[in-house]
Design a protein around this motif. Structure first.
Motif, short mmCIF file in Angstrom:
data_model
loop_
_atom_site.label_atom_id
_atom_site.label_comp_id
_atom_site.label_asym_id
_atom_site.label_seq_id
_atom_site.Cartn_x
_atom_site.Cartn_y
_atom_site.Cartn_z
N ARG A 1 0.72 -1.15 0.07
CA ARG A 1 -0.14 0.08 -0.11
C ARG A 1 0.75 1.25 0.04
O ARG A 1 0.68 2.20 -0.79
N LYS A 2 1.83 1.37 0.82
CA LYS A 2 2.96 2.49 1.02
C LYS A 2 3.51 2.60 -0.29
O LYS A 2 3.82 3.76 -1.11
N ALA A 3 3.98 1.54 -1.20
CA ALA A 3 4.75 1.43 -2.18
C ALA A 3 4.06 2.26 -3.35
O ALA A 3 4.62 2.80 -4.20
N SER A 4 2.66 1.94 -3.33
CA SER A 4 1.57 2.50 -4.33
C SER A 4 1.27 4.01 -3.84
O SER A 4 0.90 4.89 -4.94
N MET A 5 1.40 4.55 -2.71
CA MET A 5 1.10 5.76 -2.34
C MET A 5 1.83 6.74 -2.05
O MET A 5 1.80 7.97 -2.27
#
Length: 525
Positions: free
Chosen positions: A60-64
């Motif tokens: 999730r963090k990698a995409s946001m």
């Protein structure tokens, strides 16, 4: 009814536990995302407690979070060593990675073997226009295939920035130190050996396990004693000094390219050739001219040291030893600091003394020997009393202006032999200057040989103390004791801009100066 209630309680407990685990994993991921690079291994142990939730949160963090995307991708790679899907994306951003995280990247790539190598090669092509990316990808490739040492760029003359950049990147990405033994076995090229020795010498003692360190130290000592190339010899010497290891004694001449004289000076052969010298202190008045150095010569790898000069003074029973200002020459206090507070006459007599000690023909003649001043006091002499250079003698002497610049540049065409002006921030690795010479409340000269040597193997040609040259290609110098001489290379008091291979300052050579010393040369056959 009881069974249904029990079931609901169990479901609620499972949900609660799941929420609790997810919440805990989220906090662990937040900690991983913010921690210092050195704390990554400990943070990863926390992520492994709940890997499913941790991977979900990392994804999730990698995409946001674009600013922390790289750290999130690194975490996924370390949690999923069998999943190579993120390797390419991560490596294409390698120029943005905090260099302190390099060890973790090496760890994350290790399980992928040839698959990682293939991705690295693809990324090298994609990022070929970004020097920092290329350097870092070459390092990753090198640690997958230690025999591929041709990935190290070597030519200071053409790509000093690239070569210096990869050396210092490699120092921070050093990985498994035993790999360096494989690298040393994989090449005989002097430039690559220098790069490897420079890197392994930069690694702290605590970063090597005892067995590996013992093996590497023994190998470096062997290279120091036996390698015929002077720059490799002195790169090995620098590594041993950096580790505070005992320096092996060299009793016999090892190579036609370098030798150690009876004072312990390493004399390095420099071939004849042309050198571009520049006149002027600003870009507006710089005038360049090409000067030919017609004969090869040997040059001292270090400036003449206090301890060495004191041997000369003691052999002459010099009154200079009693001079309060000469306290600086006490070898028990500072034997490896370059000698200063001396005059041109002191330098010439030292050269003649050393020549006689080694049964060589002295280079300097004083034009009226019965008026030869004692211990460098020239003020009472008439101006016509001059030091005469016998250019055909084979003894020790001061370098000419062109000889000094040819040796100091190490074959590079840039003002800093290790880099262009854009990379001059690396100067502190190669020289003592005003940015790193402040000790005990003042700027002061430092022991020789603690900074990296130039491509020919010379230490401290930039910074530390300025070095006197015998002549000038620009002005005709009458070689008497009253005429000023050029001091080259900058000194410990100068800023970055003043410590270059073209730097020159006129100095009064009949007056002892605290920041001016000298380096000796000999004409070679």
């Amino acid at each position: 009814m009881i069974s249904l209630a029990l079931t609901l309680v169990m479901v609620a407990f499972v949900v609660y536990r799941g929420i609790q685990k997810k919440s805990l994993a989220k906090s662990h991921v937040d900690l991983f995302m913010k921690c210092e690079p050195a704390a990554i291994p400990a943070a990863m142990e926390l992520l492994r407690q709940n890997p499913v939730f941790a991977k979900s949160e990392l994804m999730r963090k990698a995409s946001m979070e674009s600013s922390r995307r790289i750290r999130a991708q690194l975490g996924w790679l370390l949690l999923e060593p069998t999943d190579s899907s993120m390797i390419g994306d991560l490596l294409n951003q390698v120029h943005e990675i905090d260099p302190r995280e390099c060890e973790s990247i090496l760890t994350g790539l290790a399980p992928h073997g040839s698959a990682a190598t293939s991705v690295i090669d693809s990324c090298r092509k994609i990022n070929s226009s970004n020097p920092l990316s290329v350097n870092r990808l070459n390092i990753l490739r090198l640690f997958h295939e230690p025999s591929e040492v041709d990935l190290l760029p070597l030519d200071f003359a053409d790509v000093p920035d690239c070569r210096t950049g990869i050396l210092f990147e490699l120092e921070r990405w050093h990985g498994d130190t035993s790999v360096y033994l494989e690298m040393l076995d994989a090449t005989t090229d002097p430039g690559r050996l220098n790069a490897i020795l420079t890197t392994v010498g930069s690694i702290g003692v605590t970063d090597m396990d005892a067995a590996t360190r013992k093996t590497i130290v023994a190998r470096v000592k062997s290279i120091y004693k036996e390698h015929e190339h002077p720059s490799v010899h002195n790169s090995a010497l620098w590594a041993l000094r950096n580790w505070k290891e005992t320096i092996p004694e060299i009793k016999a001449r090892v190579s036609e390219r370098w030798y150690v004289n009876q004072l312990g000076m390493t004399m390095i052969r420099v071939e004849a050739g042309n050198v571009i010298v520049a006149r002027g202190s600003t870009k507006a008045n710089i005038k360049e001219m090409e000067v030919e150095v017609q004969r090869p010569f040997f040059v001292g790898s270090e400036e003449v040291l206090n301890g060495q000069f004191r041997e000369f003074l003691e052999s002459q029973n010099s009154d200079l030893l009693m001079d309060p200002e000469f306290e600086d020459h006490n070898p028990k206090i500072k034997p490896r600091v370059p000698v200063t507070y001396i005059t041109l006459g002191d330098m010439a007599r030292f050269c003649n003394w050393l020549s006689c000690e080694e049964k060589l023909k002295p280079c300097y003649i004083f034009s009226n020997e019965e008026l030869t001043p004692a211990d460098g006091v020239f003020e009472a002499l008439p101006a016509e009393q001059a030091w005469i250079l016998n250019s055909e003698a084979n003894g020790y002497r001061l370098p000419t202006y062109a000889e000094w610049e040819l040796a100091a540049s190490g074959g590079a065409s840039t003002n800093y032999y290790f880099a262009s002006e854009n990379f001059s921030g690396h100067l502190g690795k190669f020289a003592w200057y005003s940015g790193n010479s402040f000790f005990n409340g003042k700027l002061q000269k430092q022991p020789c040989g603690k900074k990296l040597p130039n491509p020919f193997g010379l230490f401290d040609v930039l910074g530390n103390v300025s070095e006197i040259c015998w002549d000038s290609p620009f002005e005709k110098i009458q070689l008497d004791h009253t005429v000023d001489r050029f001091a080259r290379g900058g000194c410990f008091e100068f800023a970055v801009q003043g410590c270059t291979t073209s730097s020159r300052v006129m100095r009064r050579v009949h007056i002892p100066i605290p920041e001016v010393g000298f380096r000796v040369v000999r004409t070679a056959k």
